[in-house]
Design a protein around this motif. Structure first.
Motif, PDB file in Angstrom:
ATOM      1  N   LYS A  37      55.136 -19.155  28.971  1.00 51.78           N
ATOM      2  CA  LYS A  37      56.006 -19.423  27.823  1.00 51.78           C
ATOM      3  C   LYS A  37      56.061 -18.226  26.878  1.00 51.78           C
ATOM      4  O   LYS A  37      57.077 -17.943  26.260  1.00 51.78           O
ATOM      5  N   GLU A  38      54.918 -17.526  26.782  1.00 51.74           N
ATOM      6  CA  GLU A  38      54.881 -16.366  25.891  1.00 51.74           C
ATOM      7  C   GLU A  38      55.867 -15.295  26.341  1.00 51.74           C
ATOM      8  O   GLU A  38      56.466 -14.589  25.520  1.00 51.74           O
ATOM      9  N   ALA A  39      56.063 -15.176  27.669  1.00 53.27           N
ATOM     10  CA  ALA A  39      56.989 -14.175  28.194  1.00 53.27           C
ATOM     11  C   ALA A  39      58.418 -14.484  27.767  1.00 53.27           C
ATOM     12  O   ALA A  39      59.174 -13.594  27.358  1.00 53.27           O
ATOM     13  N   LEU A  40      58.815 -15.752  27.862  1.00 56.53           N
ATOM     14  CA  LEU A  40      60.169 -16.140  27.462  1.00 56.53           C
ATOM     15  C   LEU A  40      60.372 -15.934  25.965  1.00 56.53           C
ATOM     16  O   LEU A  40      61.439 -15.498  25.531  1.00 56.53           O
ATOM     17  N   SER A  41      59.340 -16.245  25.166  1.00 56.66           N
ATOM     18  CA  SER A  41      59.455 -16.070  23.710  1.00 56.66           C
ATOM     19  C   SER A  41      59.724 -14.612  23.359  1.00 56.66           C
ATOM     20  O   SER A  41      60.553 -14.300  22.499  1.00 56.66           O
ATOM     21  N   VAL A  42      59.041 -13.693  24.046  1.00 56.17           N
ATOM     22  CA  VAL A  42      59.264 -12.271  23.795  1.00 56.17           C
ATOM     23  C   VAL A  42      60.645 -11.853  24.276  1.00 56.17           C
ATOM     24  O   VAL A  42      61.378 -11.124  23.586  1.00 56.17           O
ATOM     25  N   ALA A  43      61.048 -12.319  25.475  1.00 60.52           N
ATOM     26  CA  ALA A  43      62.323 -11.909  26.063  1.00 60.52           C
ATOM     27  C   ALA A  43      63.516 -12.370  25.236  1.00 60.52           C
ATOM     28  O   ALA A  43      64.538 -11.685  25.164  1.00 60.52           O
TER      29      ALA A  43
END
Length: 260
Positions: A203-209
């Motif tokens: 989920k952290e990856a999507l938040s950054v992207a």
């Protein structure tokens, strides 16, 4: 009256003594009806009368002085009493003002305590959540060493390398572990020249992207279907292909994802 009577009793012997000690001289007959008088008794009586008058004057003056002194004494006592009462009233007034100030300050302190308690109750959950996040981040390595791709090539062991957004059409500076706030993509390095990469399912990856869809997603992905207006998950439909050149990875085929 008692004082005047005392004066007469004191002066009467003086008159008698004066009469006895005065010189006796015969005087001519003044009148056959009045009898004869001598100078001695007359002088004694006169002196007694003068002494009596003086004594009465002195006593009266003394009594007046006593009265004046008594009046002054009473006046001084009254003035002193009034002064003390005025001072006491002033002190009582100042004391009441001070009590009022203390009461107002206590009320202010109580209000501040109430506000502070309320604010503490509001921020306590935030502090706890922040502390929990920090604790979780500490469990994960903040930084990891960059992957030596040449070494992996020689070993031929499959390893996952994590990258942030691509720079142009290539990934650089890979890390051996997922770094929250930085990692978005993962490459499965099997030691070959061309390997697959995918969008991280964290989920952290999507938040950054989602900070920049153009730079962070569309530069390395093809979005399939109708993406959600507020996506919470990125699903890799088909991995992309990258080719290693030194320590960089060149994007040959973009990864296909669905944002749901």
């Amino acid at each position: 009256m008692k004082t005047i009577s005392s004066i007469f009793f004191l002066l009467f012997p003086i008159a008698i003594i004066a009469q006895e000690t005065a010189p006796i001289k015969e005087v001519e007959q003044v009148s056959s009806d009045n009898g004869f008088w001598t100078a001695g008794p007359i002088i004694g009586i006169a002196l007694a009368a003068v002494a009596c008058i003086v004594a009465v004057f002195v006593i009266i003056k003394t009594e007046n002085l006593k009265k004046e002194l008594s009046v002054l004494k009473n006046s001084f006592k009254n003035d002193l009493k009034k002064s003390n009462e005025a001072t006491l009233n002033k002190n009582n007034s100042e004391f009441k003002k001070l009590e009022l100030k203390i009461s107002e300050l206590q009320t202010t302190i109580d209000e501040l305590k109430t506000k502070l308690s309320s604010n503490i109750n509001k921020i306590s959950p935030i502090i706890e959540n922040t502390y929990s996040s920090i604790s979780e981040n500490k469990k994960q390595p903040v930084e990891s060493k960059e992957v030596d791709t040449e070494t992996k090539k020689e070993s031929g062991i499959n390893r996952v390398i994590y990258f942030g957004p691509p720079r142009g059409n290539k990934f650089s500076g890979g890390r051996s572990s997922f770094t929250p706030g930085q990692s978005i993509y993962s490459i499965n390095d099997n030691g070959k020249g061309a390997v697959e990469f995918s969008f991280s399912d964290r989920k952290e990856a999507l938040s950054v992207a989602l900070r920049s869809v153009t730079d962070y997603i569309e530069s390395a992905c093809i979005i399939v279907g109708n993406p959600s207006s507020s996506p919470t998950k990125a699903v890799t439909i088909k991995p992309g292909i990258v080719k290693r050149e030194g320590n960089d990875w060149i994007i040959e085929n973009k990864v296909q994802i669905n944002l749901i």
